[in-house]
Design an enzyme around this catalytic site. Sequence first.
Site, mmCIF file in Angstrom:
data_model
loop_
_atom_site.group_PDB
_atom_site.id
_atom_site.type_symbol
_atom_site.label_atom_id
_atom_site.label_comp_id
_atom_site.label_asym_id
_atom_site.label_seq_id
_atom_site.Cartn_x
_atom_site.Cartn_y
_atom_site.Cartn_z
ATOM 1 N N LEU A 112 43.898 37.291 33.013
ATOM 2 C CA LEU A 112 42.527 36.997 32.585
ATOM 3 C C LEU A 112 41.990 35.693 33.168
ATOM 4 O O LEU A 112 42.719 34.719 33.318
ATOM 5 C CB LEU A 112 42.479 36.913 31.052
ATOM 6 C CG LEU A 112 42.903 38.171 30.292
ATOM 7 C CD1 LEU A 112 42.742 37.943 28.787
ATOM 8 C CD2 LEU A 112 42.126 39.399 30.729
ATOM 9 N N GLU A 126 37.843 33.513 33.426
ATOM 10 C CA GLU A 126 36.619 33.356 32.626
ATOM 11 C C GLU A 126 35.655 34.529 32.758
ATOM 12 O O GLU A 126 34.835 34.743 31.871
ATOM 13 C CB GLU A 126 35.920 32.043 32.981
ATOM 14 C CG GLU A 126 36.588 30.867 32.303
ATOM 15 C CD GLU A 126 36.033 29.557 32.805
ATOM 16 O OE1 GLU A 126 34.805 29.432 32.929
ATOM 17 O OE2 GLU A 126 36.853 28.654 33.079
ATOM 18 N N HIS A 179 36.578 37.680 32.677
ATOM 19 C CA HIS A 179 37.016 38.567 31.597
ATOM 20 C C HIS A 179 36.587 38.013 30.232
ATOM 21 O O HIS A 179 36.149 38.750 29.356
ATOM 22 C CB HIS A 179 38.539 38.704 31.599
ATOM 23 C CG HIS A 179 39.113 39.329 32.841
ATOM 24 N ND1 HIS A 179 39.996 38.674 33.656
ATOM 25 C CD2 HIS A 179 38.944 40.556 33.389
ATOM 26 C CE1 HIS A 179 40.354 39.456 34.659
ATOM 27 N NE2 HIS A 179 39.735 40.609 34.525
ATOM 28 N N GLY A 229 31.953 44.304 33.920
ATOM 29 C CA GLY A 229 31.338 43.245 34.724
ATOM 30 C C GLY A 229 30.559 43.816 35.897
ATOM 31 O O GLY A 229 31.005 44.777 36.526
ATOM 32 N N GLN A 278 31.583 50.383 40.610
ATOM 33 C CA GLN A 278 32.329 50.847 39.431
ATOM 34 C C GLN A 278 31.395 51.031 38.238
ATOM 35 O O GLN A 278 31.450 52.050 37.534
ATOM 36 C CB GLN A 278 33.404 49.803 39.123
ATOM 37 C CG GLN A 278 34.143 50.013 37.827
ATOM 38 C CD GLN A 278 35.324 49.060 37.707
ATOM 39 O OE1 GLN A 278 36.262 49.147 38.479
ATOM 40 N NE2 GLN A 278 35.294 48.157 36.754
ATOM 41 N N SER A 328 38.103 36.211 40.293
ATOM 42 C CA SER A 328 38.838 37.464 40.480
ATOM 43 C C SER A 328 40.315 37.187 40.293
ATOM 44 O O SER A 328 40.807 36.132 40.714
ATOM 45 C CB SER A 328 38.594 37.996 41.905
ATOM 46 O OG SER A 328 39.557 38.984 42.213
ATOM 47 N N SER A 329 41.010 38.116 39.671
ATOM 48 C CA SER A 329 42.463 37.949 39.546
ATOM 49 C C SER A 329 43.092 37.832 40.927
ATOM 50 O O SER A 329 44.124 37.176 41.103
ATOM 51 C CB SER A 329 43.065 39.143 38.805
ATOM 52 O OG SER A 329 42.403 39.332 37.576
HETATM 53 P P1 AMP Z 1 39.708 43.766 36.409
HETATM 54 O O1 AMP Z 1 40.702 43.148 35.490
HETATM 55 O O2 AMP Z 1 39.578 43.060 37.717
HETATM 56 O O3 AMP Z 1 39.876 45.259 36.542
HETATM 57 O O4 AMP Z 1 38.293 43.566 35.722
HETATM 58 C C1 AMP Z 1 38.074 43.957 34.402
HETATM 59 C C2 AMP Z 1 36.615 43.790 34.085
HETATM 60 O O5 AMP Z 1 36.239 42.432 34.296
HETATM 61 C C3 AMP Z 1 35.696 44.637 34.971
HETATM 62 O O6 AMP Z 1 34.640 45.152 34.188
HETATM 63 C C4 AMP Z 1 35.202 43.641 35.976
HETATM 64 O O7 AMP Z 1 33.942 43.977 36.526
HETATM 65 C C5 AMP Z 1 35.109 42.390 35.133
HETATM 66 N N1 AMP Z 1 35.137 41.184 35.968
HETATM 67 C C6 AMP Z 1 36.041 40.862 36.918
HETATM 68 N N2 AMP Z 1 35.709 39.696 37.507
HETATM 69 C C7 AMP Z 1 34.562 39.269 36.933
HETATM 70 C C8 AMP Z 1 33.712 38.138 37.112
HETATM 71 N N3 AMP Z 1 33.972 37.189 38.005
HETATM 72 N N4 AMP Z 1 32.601 38.047 36.331
HETATM 73 C C9 AMP Z 1 32.326 39.005 35.405
HETATM 74 N N5 AMP Z 1 33.088 40.097 35.196
HETATM 75 C C10 AMP Z 1 34.186 40.233 35.944
#
Ligand code: AMP
Length: 288
Positions: free
Chosen positions: A33, A35, A37, A148, A154, A186-187
């Site tokens: 996670l 910010e 998330h 997000g 997506q 981003s992770s």
């Molecule tokens: P993930 O863990 O990368 O699959 O992302 C999970 C959720 O978090 C998805 O809905 C992403 O679009 C959202 N997300 C990832 N990075 C960001 C970010 N920088 N700002 C806002 N939402 C994000």
Amino acid sequence: MRVARTKGEVREAVAVARREGRRVGLVPTMGYLHEGHLSLLDRAKKSADWVGLSIFVNPLQFGPAEDLDRYPRDLERDLEQAAGQGVDLVFAPSVSEMYPAGPPRVAVVPEVGADVLCGARRPGHFRGVLTVVAKLLGIFAPDVAVFGRKDYQQVVLIRRMVEDLDLPVEVVTAPIVREADGVAMSSRNVYLSPDERVRARSISGALRAVKDGFRAGERDPNVLRGVLVDGLGASGLRLEYAELLAPDSLEVAETVEEGSVCAVAAMIGQTRLIDNAVLTLSAEAEAP
Ligand code: AMP
């Protein structure tokens, strides 16, 4: 905060929340996670009074040559962050809990819109995403689910799935959260070397330049696309796509207007990064 490893535990906890008359929210993630998330969890709390967070690195959405095995994971840290955010339940299932019979016999396959942008480079990716999101919606049966806008394609495909399959959930989206220097959180940023991390700034910088061009009155998609490509040019990224899209769609914009989206995917070394910006004149415009 409860940590559930099985679907049964989730269903039980959700049933209790429902008996208490609560509105149920879900934020699906792959964990590690940041910010971005956490902002989704905040957003979920505004629309729900019981919030579930799922943490599952979904093998179905990774291609054979992709980073499934090395995708960053740190459940302990994630649980601390989730607790600090007032999450009611974290669902962190194993692969066999989610796919007990191996690859699913039935999947959710987008009929259109999965062969462009990220889908063109990642065949089967959105089939994996939609299938796992449909399963999570089935497990939690939430009133609201938050995603997000960083993952623009997506979000469009999830909205279409919910609409076309008449799934009883409200889809809410949240803006992109960025690091202080503009790089979208981003992770996968953890993969970047210090030098790559600096070069990654050119993506948000180029998006910023397109936004500035739009605000200065430029409406020609070819000119704005040129601004974007120029902004990315010197940083040694390998551009996968840089497109101007019509609002809330995956169609390439013929004319740029308020709400059009500028979307980018690029490889920096071995790391694939995506980012986008909504073109708007409003002062509340999202960063970059
Ligand atoms: P993930 O863990 O990368 O699959 O992302 C999970 C959720 O978090 C998805 O809905 C992403 O679009 C959202 N997300 C990832 N990075 C960001 C970010 N920088 N700002 C806002 N939402 C994000």
